[in-house]
Design a protein around this motif. Structure first.
Motif, PDB file in Angstrom:
ATOM      1  N   ASN A   2       0.831  -1.198   0.000  1.00  0.00           N
ATOM      2  CA  ASN A   2       0.000   0.000   0.000  1.00  0.00           C
ATOM      3  C   ASN A   2       0.866   1.249   0.000  1.00  0.00           C
ATOM      4  O   ASN A   2       0.575   2.230  -0.691  1.00  0.00           O
ATOM      5  CB  ASN A   2      -0.931  -0.025   1.214  1.00  0.00           C
ATOM      6  CG  ASN A   2      -2.004   1.032   1.168  1.00  0.00           C
ATOM      7  OD1 ASN A   2      -1.740   2.193   1.443  1.00  0.00           O
ATOM      8  ND2 ASN A   2      -3.223   0.635   0.824  1.00  0.00           N
ATOM      9  N   PHE A   3       1.943   1.228   0.774  1.00  0.00           N
ATOM     10  CA  PHE A   3       2.818   2.397   0.834  1.00  0.00           C
ATOM     11  C   PHE A   3       3.516   2.624  -0.508  1.00  0.00           C
ATOM     12  O   PHE A   3       3.653   3.766  -0.965  1.00  0.00           O
ATOM     13  CB  PHE A   3       3.861   2.257   1.944  1.00  0.00           C
ATOM     14  CG  PHE A   3       4.432   3.586   2.353  1.00  0.00           C
ATOM     15  CD1 PHE A   3       3.941   4.254   3.462  1.00  0.00           C
ATOM     16  CD2 PHE A   3       5.410   4.208   1.594  1.00  0.00           C
ATOM     17  CE1 PHE A   3       4.417   5.508   3.813  1.00  0.00           C
ATOM     18  CE2 PHE A   3       5.903   5.450   1.933  1.00  0.00           C
ATOM     19  CZ  PHE A   3       5.406   6.108   3.048  1.00  0.00           C
ATOM     20  N   ASP A   4       3.944   1.547  -1.165  1.00  0.00           N
ATOM     21  CA  ASP A   4       4.571   1.698  -2.480  1.00  0.00           C
ATOM     22  C   ASP A   4       3.603   2.315  -3.480  1.00  0.00           C
ATOM     23  O   ASP A   4       3.995   3.108  -4.347  1.00  0.00           O
ATOM     24  CB  ASP A   4       5.061   0.342  -2.984  1.00  0.00           C
ATOM     25  CG  ASP A   4       6.305  -0.129  -2.235  1.00  0.00           C
ATOM     26  OD1 ASP A   4       6.950   0.719  -1.572  1.00  0.00           O
ATOM     27  OD2 ASP A   4       6.627  -1.324  -2.302  1.00  0.00           O
ATOM     28  N   LEU A   5       2.320   1.979  -3.339  1.00  0.00           N
ATOM     29  CA  LEU A   5       1.295   2.568  -4.207  1.00  0.00           C
ATOM     30  C   LEU A   5       1.168   4.068  -3.954  1.00  0.00           C
ATOM     31  O   LEU A   5       0.969   4.855  -4.886  1.00  0.00           O
ATOM     32  CB  LEU A   5      -0.046   1.863  -3.970  1.00  0.00           C
ATOM     33  CG  LEU A   5      -1.189   2.214  -4.922  1.00  0.00           C
ATOM     34  CD1 LEU A   5      -0.833   1.850  -6.355  1.00  0.00           C
ATOM     35  CD2 LEU A   5      -2.476   1.502  -4.514  1.00  0.00           C
ATOM     36  N   ILE A   6       1.292   4.474  -2.670  1.00  0.00           N
ATOM     37  CA  ILE A   6       1.251   5.898  -2.326  1.00  0.00           C
ATOM     38  C   ILE A   6       2.392   6.638  -3.019  1.00  0.00           C
ATOM     39  O   ILE A   6       2.209   7.714  -3.601  1.00  0.00           O
ATOM     40  CB  ILE A   6       1.351   6.088  -0.794  1.00  0.00           C
ATOM     41  CG1 ILE A   6       0.120   5.535  -0.097  1.00  0.00           C
ATOM     42  CG2 ILE A   6       1.538   7.564  -0.434  1.00  0.00           C
ATOM     43  CD1 ILE A   6       0.270   5.422   1.411  1.00  0.00           C
ATOM     44  N   LEU A   7       3.586   6.043  -3.001  1.00  0.00           N
ATOM     45  CA  LEU A   7       4.746   6.661  -3.652  1.00  0.00           C
ATOM     46  C   LEU A   7       4.532   6.755  -5.163  1.00  0.00           C
ATOM     47  O   LEU A   7       4.874   7.763  -5.789  1.00  0.00           O
ATOM     48  CB  LEU A   7       6.009   5.858  -3.354  1.00  0.00           C
ATOM     49  CG  LEU A   7       6.487   5.859  -1.891  1.00  0.00           C
ATOM     50  CD1 LEU A   7       7.720   4.974  -1.737  1.00  0.00           C
ATOM     51  CD2 LEU A   7       6.793   7.272  -1.410  1.00  0.00           C
ATOM     52  N   GLU A   8       3.935   5.711  -5.716  1.00  0.00           N
ATOM     53  CA  GLU A   8       3.668   5.708  -7.160  1.00  0.00           C
ATOM     54  C   GLU A   8       2.674   6.803  -7.528  1.00  0.00           C
ATOM     55  O   GLU A   8       2.868   7.540  -8.510  1.00  0.00           O
ATOM     56  CB  GLU A   8       3.122   4.325  -7.555  1.00  0.00           C
ATOM     57  CG  GLU A   8       2.950   4.131  -9.042  1.00  0.00           C
ATOM     58  CD  GLU A   8       2.423   2.738  -9.357  1.00  0.00           C
ATOM     59  OE1 GLU A   8       1.569   2.633 -10.251  1.00  0.00           O
ATOM     60  OE2 GLU A   8       2.858   1.766  -8.696  1.00  0.00           O
ATOM     61  N   THR A   9       1.620   6.936  -6.720  1.00  0.00           N
ATOM     62  CA  THR A   9       0.593   7.944  -6.990  1.00  0.00           C
ATOM     63  C   THR A   9       1.151   9.353  -6.881  1.00  0.00           C
ATOM     64  O   THR A   9       0.735  10.250  -7.615  1.00  0.00           O
ATOM     65  CB  THR A   9      -0.581   7.773  -5.989  1.00  0.00           C
ATOM     66  OG1 THR A   9      -1.064   6.436  -6.068  1.00  0.00           O
ATOM     67  CG2 THR A   9      -1.715   8.731  -6.311  1.00  0.00           C
ATOM     68  N   SER A  10       2.097   9.553  -5.959  1.00  0.00           N
ATOM     69  CA  SER A  10       2.650  10.894  -5.748  1.00  0.00           C
ATOM     70  C   SER A  10       3.859  11.181  -6.646  1.00  0.00           C
ATOM     71  O   SER A  10       4.521  12.207  -6.497  1.00  0.00           O
ATOM     72  CB  SER A  10       3.049  11.076  -4.278  1.00  0.00           C
ATOM     73  OG  SER A  10       4.070  10.157  -3.926  1.00  0.00           O
ATOM     74  N   GLY A  11       4.157  10.249  -7.551  1.00  0.00           N
ATOM     75  CA  GLY A  11       5.260  10.462  -8.485  1.00  0.00           C
ATOM     76  C   GLY A  11       6.629  10.247  -7.881  1.00  0.00           C
ATOM     77  O   GLY A  11       7.634  10.739  -8.408  1.00  0.00           O
ATOM     78  N   GLN A  12       6.717   9.481  -6.785  1.00  0.00           N
ATOM     79  CA  GLN A  12       7.998   9.271  -6.114  1.00  0.00           C
ATOM     80  C   GLN A  12       8.508   7.840  -6.252  1.00  0.00           C
ATOM     81  O   GLN A  12       9.477   7.467  -5.604  1.00  0.00           O
ATOM     82  CB  GLN A  12       7.871   9.619  -4.626  1.00  0.00           C
ATOM     83  CG  GLN A  12       7.591  11.082  -4.337  1.00  0.00           C
ATOM     84  CD  GLN A  12       7.403  11.351  -2.850  1.00  0.00           C
ATOM     85  OE1 GLN A  12       6.517  10.797  -2.227  1.00  0.00           O
ATOM     86  NE2 GLN A  12       8.256  12.207  -2.295  1.00  0.00           N
ATOM     87  N   SER A  13       7.865   7.042  -7.117  1.00  0.00           N
ATOM     88  CA  SER A  13       8.220   5.627  -7.184  1.00  0.00           C
ATOM     89  C   SER A  13       9.636   5.398  -7.703  1.00  0.00           C
ATOM     90  O   SER A  13      10.315   4.458  -7.287  1.00  0.00           O
ATOM     91  CB  SER A  13       7.215   4.863  -8.058  1.00  0.00           C
ATOM     92  OG  SER A  13       7.134   5.447  -9.343  1.00  0.00           O
ATOM     93  N   GLU A  14      10.113   6.268  -8.581  1.00  0.00           N
ATOM     94  CA  GLU A  14      11.463   6.099  -9.128  1.00  0.00           C
ATOM     95  C   GLU A  14      12.540   6.301  -8.064  1.00  0.00           C
ATOM     96  O   GLU A  14      13.645   5.786  -8.187  1.00  0.00           O
ATOM     97  CB  GLU A  14      11.689   7.062 -10.295  1.00  0.00           C
ATOM     98  CG  GLU A  14      10.877   6.703 -11.534  1.00  0.00           C
ATOM     99  CD  GLU A  14      11.195   7.617 -12.699  1.00  0.00           C
ATOM    100  OE1 GLU A  14      12.165   8.391 -12.611  1.00  0.00           O
ATOM    101  OE2 GLU A  14      10.471   7.559 -13.706  1.00  0.00           O
ATOM    102  N   GLU A  15      12.192   7.059  -7.037  1.00  0.00           N
ATOM    103  CA  GLU A  15      13.178   7.327  -5.994  1.00  0.00           C
ATOM    104  C   GLU A  15      12.785   6.644  -4.687  1.00  0.00           C
ATOM    105  O   GLU A  15      13.171   7.068  -3.599  1.00  0.00           O
ATOM    106  CB  GLU A  15      13.312   8.829  -5.765  1.00  0.00           C
ATOM    107  CG  GLU A  15      11.990   9.527  -5.470  1.00  0.00           C
ATOM    108  CD  GLU A  15      12.174  10.999  -5.072  1.00  0.00           C
ATOM    109  OE1 GLU A  15      11.480  11.406  -4.117  1.00  0.00           O
ATOM    110  OE2 GLU A  15      12.990  11.675  -5.696  1.00  0.00           O
TER     111      GLU A  15
END
Length: 893
Positions: free
Chosen positions: A395-408
């Protein structure tokens, strides 16, 4: 008591040789047999029916009102307005201080009008518990509690001085001093009687214990079979002054519980599941009543946990009828045997005693097998967004993906001067806090057992985690000590920081400077894990964007893990002394271990801690108490000021009139909470409120919180709509309390723009989406709105308390027609808004015409529903607000 008693229901009951008078529901049932079988009513409605029988006067309560309660059974709903009179009022200090400020200002207004100021007095019993002012400044040491109390007394001296005056000046008004506990837990453990008694004309009357409170989690007391819910401070003040609570007979949603809780699952997991189910079902403005065989296995503390979170599932209350478990808890918490006997005899005489075989009729119902509940958290910003514990990392990884932070997502930021780095998802706050769970011995003992097993395995909390323990009463530390849990919690950093609401209301205190610097340097999305009921944006801490509600034992577990990007069902928490991985299952206590620890809780603990509950410590008693029936306002105070609400109260009322050529102050999307609207949490130096304090000689370190300064309208109006996470749709991609001043086109703070409009005598409106005003019963969300010059709020839907509060402050709530809203009408906020139909003939629920004129001269017209729902509310609106109505009534008498 009833002046009419048209159904002749007055009866007597003898308990322990003493005679009690009461208004009998079985007798009413005989008279109403031709209407409906009221024995089938939900118990919560039986409480309302008794209230009507007892207060029937032919004016505010009539025979038709009483019959309407019976007729409810026909369609399981009603559009009937009734006048409800709760027995008492409960306050916490954040909402209590402004309420007492208003009462003091009303005394000034009465004196100015040449009448006796002491006629302004609570007519109902009022208890104010100081529980919202302690902050987690110091933590992780044995001195934390002592230091935090010292800082609290220094910060809040002006407020406490004012409350000491109020305690002396007003009748029927008691104050529970700081350092005692959370108002809802004190209410559950001590103040509530379940069967309330009142002396009148030489007779003792018995009735259901009922209340309203100036905190939305007043609902917790419904776990004890006491009907109560949160109202705005404005409405509570009116109730104190003898005004009934005007309400529609509610729909009642039944929630049937079956089965038993499985091994390893807590009351917190249960309430998060219930919250998710009821939010999805839709229960805003409705009662929820729990029933079914599952209640036979549900301890009182678990019931209180579920009842506490009624605001999170949106209901007015979550009610549990009185039964054997109620009596068991009353006895455990040290209540007198005479009280317990009266509760049992009265409940049975009234047909309010729960029997598993007799299930009431409801508007609608849901069902949950307790055996299906799994370990859960909720977040990252709404209590109803439940996540099963194994899914939290994904779920947290999805939050990062939604906020555009998944690459980092694997970025690390070295913490200055330390040998560790911070990453996205790291837990920087782990707090055992809040009324929801600290009233529940099973989850607190579970937390202690997790700590004990963790320490024995050699585990420690991660060094970047701010840990704290803030119990809801001193009884908690008594039983943790008796069970020998305290030393283990302390070794993990969960030292006592204070008795009161801390992290859950934004009093989490500062993070260490190096932690804060790393978060900001890396723009990290970090987490808090707290045993609370609220995790709205910007609430817990301004630098923590992901906030997760969890049980106390899980709070300890995540402090050990140090991150929320993990699956605790299979990932290790750390390593033992020999370097072997330690898993959650290795330190999680069994139900038998928890039950054995809970058996150590006894009535002597409660009796000892509540023996002198109103006395306070030496510091409290040393605060000087002002003399006089009116308050001597200190012009230099930045905490307590005489508000401008009652200016001109001695002059005749103007009639109602249309709102013409108003500008839009802000346009908001769905789920704008009272945390977004009302000032809450820390005060930023760059914000209008911070600038005001600096101009008045207050150093930034002494700003304290918005909540602590609720007695100062100058601070609060500057903080209205100033939440750091609020998004005004008039500005693209801008977060925080800003708007565009339409005449100049300039972007500025909402406060500064509002003052320009006020100076130009330009009325204002706010446009919003669904669920406007969700959350806490913050009266300043309405008071601030009014002081900024807003005349109307047009939204797709309103949360119950905030809608009522707006009317209570003379602000008109309007609702878009179904399927319509800002987007459908193409509104941007640049329009001039005119609202017509606001005349002296205005009716509750009337459709009003709205015209929005664009800059190019084109117009869009639509109708919106006046969300003044009752006749009483209409009278309040005509008078400019509920307190204005009360004051004018007094001055005219």
């Amino acid at each position: 008591m009833s002046a009419n008693d048209s159904l002749k229901t007055l009866s007597t009951l003898k308990v322990n040789g003493k005679e009690f008078h009461y208004y009998s529901l079985p007798k009413a049932a005989e008279k109403l047999a031709g209407t409906a079988d009221i024995s089938k009513l939900p118990t919560s409605l039986k409480v309302l029916l008794e209230n009507l029988l007892r207060n029937e006067d032919g004016n505010t309560v009539t025979t038709d009102d009483i019959e309407a309660m019976a007729k409810w059974l026909k369609n399981k709903n009603s559009d009937r307005e009734i006048q409800y009179r709760p027995a008492r009022v409960l306050m916490q200090d954040f909402t209590g201080v402004p309420a007492v400020v208003d009462l003091a200002a009303m005394r000034d207004a009465v004196a100015k009008a040449g009448q006796k100021p002491n006629q302004i007095n609570p007519l109902s019993a009022v208890d104010l518990v100081i529980d919202h002012s302690v902050m987690v400044d110091k933590y992780g040491t044995p001195e934390s509690f002592k230091e935090n109390v010292r800082i609290e007394m220094e910060r809040n001296f002006e407020r406490y001085e004012f409350l000491r005056w109020g305690q002396k000046a007003f009748e029927n008004f008691r104050v529970v001093p700081p350092g005692t506990g959370i108002c809802h837990q004190v209410n559950l453990e001590y103040l509530a009687k379940v069967a309330w008694t009142k002396e009148q004309d030489g007779k003792t009357f018995v009735m259901p214990d009922t209340l309203v409170g100036t905190d939305s989690h007043t609902t917790m007391i419904n776990g004890l079979g006491v009907l109560g819910w949160g109202v705005g401070g404005i409405e509570a003040e009116a109730a104190m002054l003898g005004q009934p609570v005007s309400m529609l007979i509610p729909e009642v949603i039944g929630f049937r519980l079956t089965g038993k809780m499985p091994e390893g699952v807590t009351a917190t997991d249960l309430v998060l599941t219930v919250t998710q189910m009821l939010r999805a079902h839709g229960v805003v403005g409705k009662f929820v009543e729990f029933y079914g065989p599952g209640l036979d296995h549900l301890p009182l503390a678990d019931r209180a946990t579920i009842a506490n979170m009624a605001p999170e599932y949106g209901a007015t209350c979550g009610f549990f009828p009185v039964d054997q478990e109620t009596l068991t808890y009353l006895r455990l918490s040290g209540r007198e045997e005479e009280t317990i006997e009266l509760v049992e005899q009265y409940s049975k005489a009234q047909g309010m005693w729960r029997e598993t075989k007799n299930e009431p009729e409801f508007t609608d119902s849901l069902e949950l097998d307790l055996g299906d509940v799994v370990a859960s958290l909720a977040g990252p910003k709404r209590p109803q967004d439940r996540v099963a514990m194994p899914e939290l990392g994904k779920n947290f990884d999805l939050i990062l993906e939604t906020s555009g932070q998944s690459e980092e997502k694997d970025k690390e930021v070295k913490v200055k001067g330390k040998d560790f780095s911070l990453k996205h998802g790291d837990v920087v706050i782990a707090a055992i806090t809040s009324c929801t769970n600290t009233s529940n011995p099973s989850v607190l003992m579970a937390a202690g057992l997790v700590a004990k097993k963790a320490v024995e395995k050699g585990l420690t909390s991660k060094p970047w985690v701010k840990t704290s323990l803030a119990p809801g009463s001193k009884v908690v530390t008594d039983y943790l000590g008796k069970a020998d849990m305290t030393q283990y919690l302390n070794k993990l950093g969960f030292d006592l920081v204070g008795y009161g609401c801390t992290t859950c209301i934004g009093n989490s205190g500062p993070l260490r400077e190096e932690i804060s610097a790393a978060i900001n340097e890396g723009n990290l999305t970090v987490s808090s894990v707290l045993s609370g009921n609220r995790n709205f944006e910007g609430r817990v801490h301004p630098e923590v964007q992901a906030n997760w509600l969890a049980s106390p034992p899980l709070v300890v577990a995540y402090a050990l893990a140090g991150t929320t990007r993990t699956d605790l069902s299979k990932d290790p928490l750390g390593e033992d002394k020999d370097g072997n991985p330690v898993y959650l299952k290795d330190i999680w206590p069994t139900s038998a271990e928890i039950a054995e620890a809970v058996r150590l809780v006894d009535g002597d603990m409660f009796r000892r801690e509540y023996a002198d509950v109103f006395k306070g410590d030496d510091e409290w008693r040393a605060i000087p108490v002002g003399e006089g029936e009116t308050y001597s306002w200190n012009d230099d105070s930045t905490y307590v000021k005489n508000p401008p609400f009652f200016e001109g109260i001695d002059k005749p009322l103007d009639g109602l009139s249309d709102i013409k050529n108003a500008n839009v102050l802000a346009v908001f999307a769905d789920s704008i909470t009272t945390d977004h609207i009302s000032p809450a949490g820390s005060i930023k130096a760059s914000a209008p409120a911070g600038k005001y304090l600096k101009e008045n000689g207050v150093e930034e370190k002494d700003f304290n919180s918005y909540g602590s300064r609720r007695g100062n309208h100058e601070v609060m109006m500057r903080g209205t709509f100033a939440n750091i996470r609020i998004k005004n749709q008039m500005l693209d991609g801008v977060e925080g309390g800003y708007t565009r001043h339409i005449p100049s086109g300039e972007e500025m703070s909402i406060y500064d723009a509002a003052m320009k409009y006020v100076n130009d005598d330009t009325p204002l409106v706010v446009l919003a989406g669904k669920e406007y005003g969700t959350g806490s019963s913050r009266d300043w969300a309405a008071k601030g709105t009014r002081l900024l010059g807003v005349k109307a709020v047009i939204a797709e839907s309103f949360e119950r308390i905030h809608r009522s509060n707006l009317i209570g402050m003379g602000v008109l709530p309007l609702q878009f027609a179904d399927g319509e809203g800002v987007k459908e009408h193409g509104l941007t906020g640049d329009e001039e808004i005119s609202i017509t139909g606001i005349t002296d003939d205005l009716k509750a629920g009337q459709m009003l015409d709205v015209c929005a004129r664009r800059k190019d001269g084109s117009e869009v017209s639509f109708q919106a529903k006046c969300r003044i729902d009752t006749g009483n509310e209409l009278e309040y609106y005509r008078s400019g607000g509920i307190l204005h109505y009360v004051l004018r009534q007094m001055l005219a008498a």
